[in-house]
Design a protein around this motif. Structure first.
Motif, short mmCIF file in Angstrom:
data_model
loop_
_atom_site.label_atom_id
_atom_site.label_comp_id
_atom_site.label_asym_id
_atom_site.label_seq_id
_atom_site.Cartn_x
_atom_site.Cartn_y
_atom_site.Cartn_z
N ALA A 80 -33.07 18.39 -85.41
CA ALA A 80 -32.91 16.94 -85.22
C ALA A 80 -31.41 17.43 -85.98
O ALA A 80 -30.91 15.47 -86.37
CB ALA A 80 -33.86 16.48 -86.53
N TYR A 81 -30.59 18.13 -86.22
CA TYR A 81 -29.07 18.33 -86.79
C TYR A 81 -28.38 17.86 -85.26
O TYR A 81 -28.68 18.55 -83.85
CB TYR A 81 -28.63 18.97 -87.53
CG TYR A 81 -29.93 19.12 -88.41
CD1 TYR A 81 -28.89 18.23 -90.00
CD2 TYR A 81 -31.08 19.17 -88.44
CE1 TYR A 81 -29.68 18.23 -91.11
CE2 TYR A 81 -31.77 19.21 -90.30
CZ TYR A 81 -30.63 18.75 -91.51
OH TYR A 81 -31.63 17.98 -92.69
N ILE A 82 -27.05 16.87 -85.81
CA ILE A 82 -26.23 17.11 -84.95
C ILE A 82 -24.63 17.27 -85.18
O ILE A 82 -24.60 17.32 -86.40
CB ILE A 82 -26.11 16.27 -83.85
CG1 ILE A 82 -25.66 14.33 -84.89
CG2 ILE A 82 -26.94 15.81 -82.84
CD1 ILE A 82 -25.22 13.61 -83.65
N PRO A 83 -23.58 18.15 -84.58
CA PRO A 83 -22.16 18.23 -85.58
C PRO A 83 -21.92 16.71 -85.51
O PRO A 83 -22.14 15.81 -85.27
CB PRO A 83 -21.32 18.40 -84.10
CG PRO A 83 -22.62 19.28 -83.20
CD PRO A 83 -23.51 18.43 -82.85
N ILE A 84 -21.96 16.76 -87.01
CA ILE A 84 -20.79 15.65 -87.69
C ILE A 84 -20.39 14.56 -87.09
O ILE A 84 -20.03 13.35 -86.86
CB ILE A 84 -20.10 15.90 -89.64
CG1 ILE A 84 -20.34 14.80 -89.98
CG2 ILE A 84 -18.83 16.71 -88.66
CD1 ILE A 84 -21.44 14.30 -90.29
N ARG A 85 -19.30 15.02 -86.00
CA ARG A 85 -18.23 14.53 -85.30
C ARG A 85 -19.14 13.82 -84.08
O ARG A 85 -19.10 12.32 -83.66
CB ARG A 85 -17.55 14.82 -83.98
CG ARG A 85 -16.15 14.17 -83.86
CD ARG A 85 -15.39 15.13 -82.69
NE ARG A 85 -14.23 15.82 -83.62
CZ ARG A 85 -13.37 14.46 -84.23
NH1 ARG A 85 -13.09 13.53 -83.19
NH2 ARG A 85 -12.30 15.48 -84.42
N ALA A 86 -19.79 14.46 -83.68
CA ALA A 86 -20.96 13.39 -82.36
C ALA A 86 -21.66 12.75 -83.54
O ALA A 86 -21.74 11.67 -82.71
CB ALA A 86 -22.00 14.03 -81.55
N ILE A 142 -14.15 26.19 -92.93
CA ILE A 142 -14.95 24.22 -93.12
C ILE A 142 -13.62 23.82 -91.85
O ILE A 142 -12.66 23.61 -92.02
CB ILE A 142 -13.90 24.28 -94.33
CG1 ILE A 142 -14.75 24.66 -96.02
CG2 ILE A 142 -14.62 22.61 -94.21
CD1 ILE A 142 -14.41 24.73 -97.03
N HIS A 143 -14.72 23.25 -90.63
CA HIS A 143 -14.24 22.80 -90.07
C HIS A 143 -15.73 21.84 -89.82
O HIS A 143 -16.67 21.73 -90.24
CB HIS A 143 -13.61 23.17 -88.78
CG HIS A 143 -14.34 24.01 -88.20
ND1 HIS A 143 -14.75 24.38 -87.13
CD2 HIS A 143 -13.90 25.51 -88.37
CE1 HIS A 143 -15.47 25.21 -86.76
NE2 HIS A 143 -14.94 25.92 -87.75
N LEU A 144 -15.35 21.03 -89.19
CA LEU A 144 -16.34 19.70 -88.26
C LEU A 144 -17.62 20.13 -87.64
O LEU A 144 -18.25 19.81 -87.75
CB LEU A 144 -15.17 18.85 -87.46
CG LEU A 144 -14.80 17.58 -88.22
CD1 LEU A 144 -14.10 16.48 -86.68
CD2 LEU A 144 -15.25 16.57 -88.90
N SER A 145 -17.62 21.91 -86.74
CA SER A 145 -18.38 22.14 -85.77
C SER A 145 -18.99 23.46 -86.99
O SER A 145 -19.81 23.78 -86.49
CB SER A 145 -17.54 22.87 -85.02
OG SER A 145 -16.90 21.79 -84.23
N ASN A 146 -18.96 23.39 -87.59
CA ASN A 146 -19.36 24.24 -88.72
C ASN A 146 -20.05 23.13 -90.02
O ASN A 146 -20.82 23.64 -90.49
CB ASN A 146 -18.62 25.02 -90.14
CG ASN A 146 -18.63 26.40 -89.05
OD1 ASN A 146 -18.74 26.52 -88.19
ND2 ASN A 146 -17.26 26.71 -89.54
N ILE A 147 -20.53 22.32 -89.44
CA ILE A 147 -21.22 21.14 -90.39
C ILE A 147 -22.15 19.78 -89.45
O ILE A 147 -21.84 19.50 -88.67
CB ILE A 147 -20.74 19.69 -90.95
CG1 ILE A 147 -19.32 20.64 -91.55
CG2 ILE A 147 -21.24 19.16 -92.12
CD1 ILE A 147 -18.62 19.79 -93.83
N LEU A 148 -23.60 20.75 -90.08
CA LEU A 148 -24.33 19.47 -88.50
C LEU A 148 -25.13 18.31 -89.82
O LEU A 148 -25.10 18.62 -91.02
CB LEU A 148 -26.00 20.23 -89.04
CG LEU A 148 -25.08 21.59 -87.41
CD1 LEU A 148 -26.13 22.05 -87.10
CD2 LEU A 148 -24.66 20.78 -86.66
N VAL A 149 -25.38 16.74 -89.22
CA VAL A 149 -26.73 15.97 -90.28
C VAL A 149 -27.43 15.99 -89.53
O VAL A 149 -27.67 15.31 -87.82
CB VAL A 149 -24.55 14.63 -90.36
CG1 VAL A 149 -23.89 14.32 -88.70
CG2 VAL A 149 -25.69 14.44 -90.84
N ASN A 150 -28.62 15.48 -89.82
CA ASN A 150 -29.17 13.60 -89.24
C ASN A 150 -29.06 12.70 -89.03
O ASN A 150 -28.56 12.07 -89.88
CB ASN A 150 -30.67 14.56 -89.16
CG ASN A 150 -31.29 14.41 -91.53
OD1 ASN A 150 -30.29 13.74 -91.73
ND2 ASN A 150 -32.27 15.26 -91.43
#
Length: 378
Positions: free
Chosen positions: A189-195, A231-239
């Motif tokens: 259920a998680y996607i990259p934070i930028r998306a 630390i950068h955007l691709s290493n953070i996921l969010v639902n």
């Protein structure tokens, strides 16, 4: 001979992994023709999943035009790229730098899993989905030699098991010290934070909650004594509920681990200004600091609120100048938007060019964020 790209962010060619665009530069003083050929060579090699011969690369670039002048110029630039280790002789280095037999590892995996999509591949690793009993997992295989790659995959396994109960990263399913791979849980259920940010317009309340949850996730690491170190955007996921998961712990380490000098990894756009050399765009090899994390998370929170990245550049010198000269724009005195005023005050300290003026660590950053966006607005 076959060649492929080496990902080395200390060189004068890089890919902006967040926006997906590619910036190229071998030498800004080179002629335009040389610049065009250089960036095209890089573009060709960077988009390959298999190595390419010099002749094949030339044919893609010039077709059947075998002009001696073009071939001489192309050969010179190709040699420069090899000499500077921007591309590598694949056959020559395979036994040393690419010693993992990917096919052998995957044949072993196929005994228990069904191989599915490759979701990331570089000179360092291959990451793909695998399926068992209709359940999806992620397989991560390191390609590098024992000296470089194997300790990293073992390190990621150690870190993930240590933080498993924190619920901020995928669960580790399996690790093989013999075949140098790790299997982790798939976060469906998680996607990259930028998306997630660009998916639909976010309210100020959403942006505050996402930012707070990112800070909470990194504070959990801080509280158990771990530096993420990449630390950068691709290493953070969010639902959709704005819950956060963190990825990629192969460069992470415990703050009390003095056994090895640890430098701050950092994707180029996330390099703190104090780690850029005076005369050239070069990462200064230095110990990671708590202030580096504060700066990098500040960049991400800036993007969440402003919906654009604060530093940019199509060449090394442009990006260097952007990082070194960036300053938060102070709202006008008559400006009544308390959120923007609070954001300025918060980020002005988090992203200060002088590390001594930043928050001393991620915990202090988190406490001040709550003060600015919850206590002051209540």
């Amino acid at each position: 001979m076959k060649y492929q790209l080496l990902n080395n962010y200390d060189l004068a060619v890089y890919q902006d992994e967040d926006s997906g665009s590619i910036a190229y530069l071998l030498n800004e003083t080179k002629k335009q023709k040389q610049y065009k050929i250089t960036k095209t060579i890089y573009s060709i090699l960077s988009n390959l999943k298999t190595p390419l011969s010099k002749e094949e690369c030339y044919k893609i670039l010039f077709g059947d035009n075998c002009s001696p002048e073009y071939w001489e110029l192309f050969s010179k630039l190709f040699s420069d790229l090899i000499e500077n280790k921007i591309i590598v002789d694949f056959n020559k280095n395979k036994s040393k730098d690419f010693s993992v037999d990917i096919e052998k590892v995957e044949r072993k995996i196929e005994q228990k899993f069904v191989l599915s999509d490759i979701i990331h591949e570089s000179s360092k690793s291959r990451v793909r989905k695998i399926i068992q009993n209709d359940k999806i997992y992620i397989l991560k295989i390191h390609k590098l030699s024992a000296k470089k790659g194997f300790p990293q995959i073992a390190n990621e396994d150690t870190i993930l098991r240590r933080i498993e109960k924190l619920n901020i990263a995928p669960i580790v399913s399996q690790y093989s010290s013999e075949f140098h791979y790790i299997i982790i849980g798939y976060l469906d259920a998680y996607i990259p934070i930028r998306a997630h940010i660009v998916k639909q317009e976010k309210s100020i309340e959403d942006k505050i909650k996402i930012s707070l949850n990112i800070l909470k996730a990194y504070v959990k690491l801080f509280n158990v004594g771990i530096f993420h170190n990449d630390i950068h955007l691709s290493n953070i996921l969010v639902n959709e509920s704005h819950d956060i998961k963190l990825l990629d712990f192969e460069h992470s380490f415990f703050r009390n681990d003095k056994s090895e000098k640890r430098t701050n990894v950092a994707v180029n756009q996330y390099i703190p200004p104090e780690r850029i050399g005076a005369s050239s765009f070069k990462k200064i090899s230095s110990d990671n600091t708590l202030k580096s994390e504060v700066y990098q998370i500040g960049l991400i929170i800036y993007l969440i609120f402003k919906e654009k990245f604060p530093v940019f550049g199509n060449t090394w010198s442009e990006l260097k100048e952007s990082i070194q000269n960036f300053r938060m724009t102070k709202p006008k005195e008559c400006y009544n938007d308390k959120t923007q005023i609070n954001l300025y005050n918060f980020l002005n300290q988090a992203m200060n060019n002088n590390p001594n003026l930043r928050y001393k660590n991620i915990l202090e950053m988190y406490i001040n964020f709550k003060k600015f966006f919850y206590e002051k607005n209540s």
